[in-house]
Design a protein around this motif. Sequence first.
Motif, mmCIF file in Angstrom:
data_model
loop_
_atom_site.group_PDB
_atom_site.id
_atom_site.type_symbol
_atom_site.label_atom_id
_atom_site.label_comp_id
_atom_site.label_asym_id
_atom_site.label_seq_id
_atom_site.Cartn_x
_atom_site.Cartn_y
_atom_site.Cartn_z
ATOM 1 N N MET A 86 -23.486 54.240 19.606
ATOM 2 C CA MET A 86 -22.387 53.697 19.792
ATOM 3 C C MET A 86 -21.612 54.251 20.870
ATOM 4 S SD MET A 86 -19.005 52.966 17.410
ATOM 5 C CE MET A 86 -18.428 51.394 17.330
ATOM 6 N N GLU A 87 -21.188 53.666 21.838
ATOM 7 C CA GLU A 87 -20.491 54.143 22.980
ATOM 8 C C GLU A 87 -18.900 54.696 22.634
ATOM 9 O OE1 GLU A 87 -19.161 52.484 27.478
ATOM 10 O OE2 GLU A 87 -20.684 51.207 26.208
ATOM 11 N N ILE A 88 -18.708 55.840 23.159
ATOM 12 C CA ILE A 88 -17.338 56.455 22.626
ATOM 13 C C ILE A 88 -16.176 56.193 23.737
ATOM 14 C CG2 ILE A 88 -16.135 58.414 22.427
ATOM 15 C CD1 ILE A 88 -18.933 59.862 21.619
ATOM 16 N N TYR A 89 -15.183 55.825 23.392
ATOM 17 C CA TYR A 89 -14.061 55.321 24.126
ATOM 18 C C TYR A 89 -12.898 56.361 24.118
ATOM 19 C CZ TYR A 89 -16.772 51.026 24.294
ATOM 20 O OH TYR A 89 -17.604 49.859 24.610
ATOM 21 N N LYS A 90 -12.288 57.126 25.230
ATOM 22 C CA LYS A 90 -11.470 57.840 24.926
ATOM 23 C C LYS A 90 -9.985 57.160 25.604
ATOM 24 C CE LYS A 90 -14.304 61.848 25.553
ATOM 25 N NZ LYS A 90 -14.668 63.084 25.805
ATOM 26 N N ASN A 91 -9.128 57.267 24.577
ATOM 27 C CA ASN A 91 -7.587 56.955 25.173
ATOM 28 C C ASN A 91 -7.360 55.484 25.398
ATOM 29 O OD1 ASN A 91 -7.009 59.679 25.051
ATOM 30 N ND2 ASN A 91 -7.692 59.943 27.282
ATOM 31 N N GLN A 92 -8.274 54.816 25.099
ATOM 32 C CA GLN A 92 -7.962 53.432 25.141
ATOM 33 C C GLN A 92 -9.342 52.569 24.584
ATOM 34 O OE1 GLN A 92 -7.506 51.815 29.161
ATOM 35 N NE2 GLN A 92 -6.806 49.632 28.538
ATOM 36 N N ILE A 93 -8.981 51.806 23.794
ATOM 37 C CA ILE A 93 -9.999 50.917 22.993
ATOM 38 C C ILE A 93 -10.009 49.344 23.695
ATOM 39 C CG2 ILE A 93 -10.634 49.764 20.956
ATOM 40 C CD1 ILE A 93 -9.011 51.863 19.599
ATOM 41 N N PRO A 94 -11.221 49.074 24.207
ATOM 42 C CA PRO A 94 -11.420 47.895 25.004
ATOM 43 C C PRO A 94 -10.952 46.558 24.161
ATOM 44 C CG PRO A 94 -13.398 49.177 25.117
ATOM 45 C CD PRO A 94 -12.428 49.772 24.171
ATOM 46 N N GLN A 95 -10.316 45.522 24.840
ATOM 47 C CA GLN A 95 -9.813 44.601 24.182
ATOM 48 C C GLN A 95 -11.007 43.750 23.377
ATOM 49 O OE1 GLN A 95 -6.533 43.909 24.290
ATOM 50 N NE2 GLN A 95 -6.992 42.547 22.627
ATOM 51 N N PHE A 96 -12.164 43.864 23.783
ATOM 52 C CA PHE A 96 -13.071 43.188 23.030
ATOM 53 C C PHE A 96 -13.544 43.783 21.650
ATOM 54 C CE2 PHE A 96 -15.892 46.270 24.742
ATOM 55 C CZ PHE A 96 -17.079 46.483 23.776
ATOM 56 N N ILE A 97 -13.187 44.813 21.509
ATOM 57 C CA ILE A 97 -13.284 45.622 20.078
ATOM 58 C C ILE A 97 -12.137 45.159 19.347
ATOM 59 C CG2 ILE A 97 -13.200 47.745 18.942
ATOM 60 C CD1 ILE A 97 -14.945 48.921 21.289
ATOM 61 N N LEU A 98 -10.977 45.090 19.949
ATOM 62 C CA LEU A 98 -9.636 44.602 19.177
ATOM 63 C C LEU A 98 -9.642 43.331 18.701
ATOM 64 C CD1 LEU A 98 -6.990 46.817 21.307
ATOM 65 C CD2 LEU A 98 -8.048 47.272 19.306
ATOM 66 N N ASP A 99 -10.352 42.505 19.510
ATOM 67 C CA ASP A 99 -10.497 40.927 19.180
ATOM 68 C C ASP A 99 -11.639 40.751 18.207
ATOM 69 O OD1 ASP A 99 -8.523 40.686 21.043
ATOM 70 O OD2 ASP A 99 -9.677 40.024 22.776
ATOM 71 N N TYR A 100 -12.691 41.836 17.986
ATOM 72 C CA TYR A 100 -13.759 41.438 17.031
ATOM 73 C C TYR A 100 -13.124 42.182 15.687
ATOM 74 C CZ TYR A 100 -18.703 40.807 16.064
ATOM 75 O OH TYR A 100 -19.851 40.227 15.436
ATOM 76 N N ASP A 101 -13.099 41.016 14.691
ATOM 77 C CA ASP A 101 -12.632 41.517 13.469
ATOM 78 C C ASP A 101 -13.474 42.050 12.510
ATOM 79 O OD1 ASP A 101 -13.927 39.423 12.679
ATOM 80 O OD2 ASP A 101 -12.237 38.431 11.621
ATOM 81 N N THR A 102 -14.488 42.569 13.082
ATOM 82 C CA THR A 102 -15.504 43.365 12.036
ATOM 83 C C THR A 102 -15.391 44.763 12.286
ATOM 84 O OG1 THR A 102 -17.377 42.969 13.413
ATOM 85 C CG2 THR A 102 -16.927 41.425 11.815
ATOM 86 N N PRO B 148 -6.142 49.898 15.177
ATOM 87 C CA PRO B 148 -6.010 51.461 15.384
ATOM 88 C C PRO B 148 -4.568 51.766 15.183
ATOM 89 C CG PRO B 148 -6.845 50.098 17.292
ATOM 90 C CD PRO B 148 -6.760 49.088 15.935
ATOM 91 N N HIS B 149 -3.529 50.713 15.188
ATOM 92 C CA HIS B 149 -2.195 50.926 14.944
ATOM 93 C C HIS B 149 -1.875 51.447 13.380
ATOM 94 C CE1 HIS B 149 2.012 50.746 15.378
ATOM 95 N NE2 HIS B 149 1.972 49.925 14.247
ATOM 96 N N ARG B 150 -2.780 51.021 12.489
ATOM 97 C CA ARG B 150 -2.549 51.449 11.191
ATOM 98 C C ARG B 150 -2.930 52.898 10.815
ATOM 99 N NH1 ARG B 150 -4.027 47.301 6.595
ATOM 100 N NH2 ARG B 150 -2.841 48.934 5.331
ATOM 101 N N PHE C 253 -11.285 51.242 11.919
ATOM 102 C CA PHE C 253 -10.884 52.493 12.505
ATOM 103 C C PHE C 253 -10.650 53.286 11.430
ATOM 104 C CE2 PHE C 253 -10.147 48.550 14.917
ATOM 105 C CZ PHE C 253 -10.635 48.769 16.112
ATOM 106 N N HIS C 254 -10.641 54.613 12.113
ATOM 107 C CA HIS C 254 -10.173 55.936 11.196
ATOM 108 C C HIS C 254 -9.237 56.467 12.158
ATOM 109 C CE1 HIS C 254 -12.177 59.214 13.315
ATOM 110 N NE2 HIS C 254 -13.594 58.412 13.342
ATOM 111 N N GLY C 255 -8.063 57.251 11.676
ATOM 112 C CA GLY C 255 -7.377 58.123 12.295
ATOM 113 C C GLY C 255 -7.186 59.306 11.637
ATOM 114 N N SER D 61 -1.957 61.923 14.540
ATOM 115 C CA SER D 61 -0.751 62.518 15.166
ATOM 116 C C SER D 61 -0.812 63.850 14.884
ATOM 117 C CB SER D 61 0.528 61.898 14.656
ATOM 118 O OG SER D 61 0.832 62.077 13.598
ATOM 119 N N LYS D 62 -0.001 64.540 15.556
ATOM 120 C CA LYS D 62 0.134 66.228 15.510
ATOM 121 C C LYS D 62 0.835 66.393 14.171
ATOM 122 C CE LYS D 62 2.253 70.257 17.650
ATOM 123 N NZ LYS D 62 2.849 70.740 18.717
#
Length: 153
Positions: free
Chosen positions: A1-17, A91-93, A20-22, A99-100
Amino acid sequence: MEIYKNQIPQFILDYDTFLFHGTSNLYEAILDTGSLVGTRNVSFEQIEDILSLYKKINWYGNHSGGYAVLSSFSVADKNSNGKYLFLGETPHRCCLFASKKFAGGELIRSVFHSINDLIKYVNNEIIREKHKKQMVHDFPITGGGNILHIIQK
């Protein structure tokens, strides 16, 4: 899987499958393996010791992220194989847990605040007096007893 830093591409946000973990980077490498076995930084015995102090003095602490969290949510995470892994739909959840203020996770944060409240209790007469007044109000026959000696043991 590709790693994205600091920004999640829109196509991932739009795909409901996707889920995310924080988390802090403390568990990042372990999460990438798909297992959390053996990731506890605090033993269940240590947690029970902290909780038993609060129960003995019948106090709930001052910080809402301390005893209240430790006694309810974090203990429910009890699992002999390690920690449960929780994922969020967005990701928002999950961003709070990355966070610190949540470094080390919910459990470590609640242990920190629980112990910090106990230290303040021992060192601050005003906190103890406020608690004693509450105990006298709630339990007028016993008056709360001598609570400080329980913590100092």
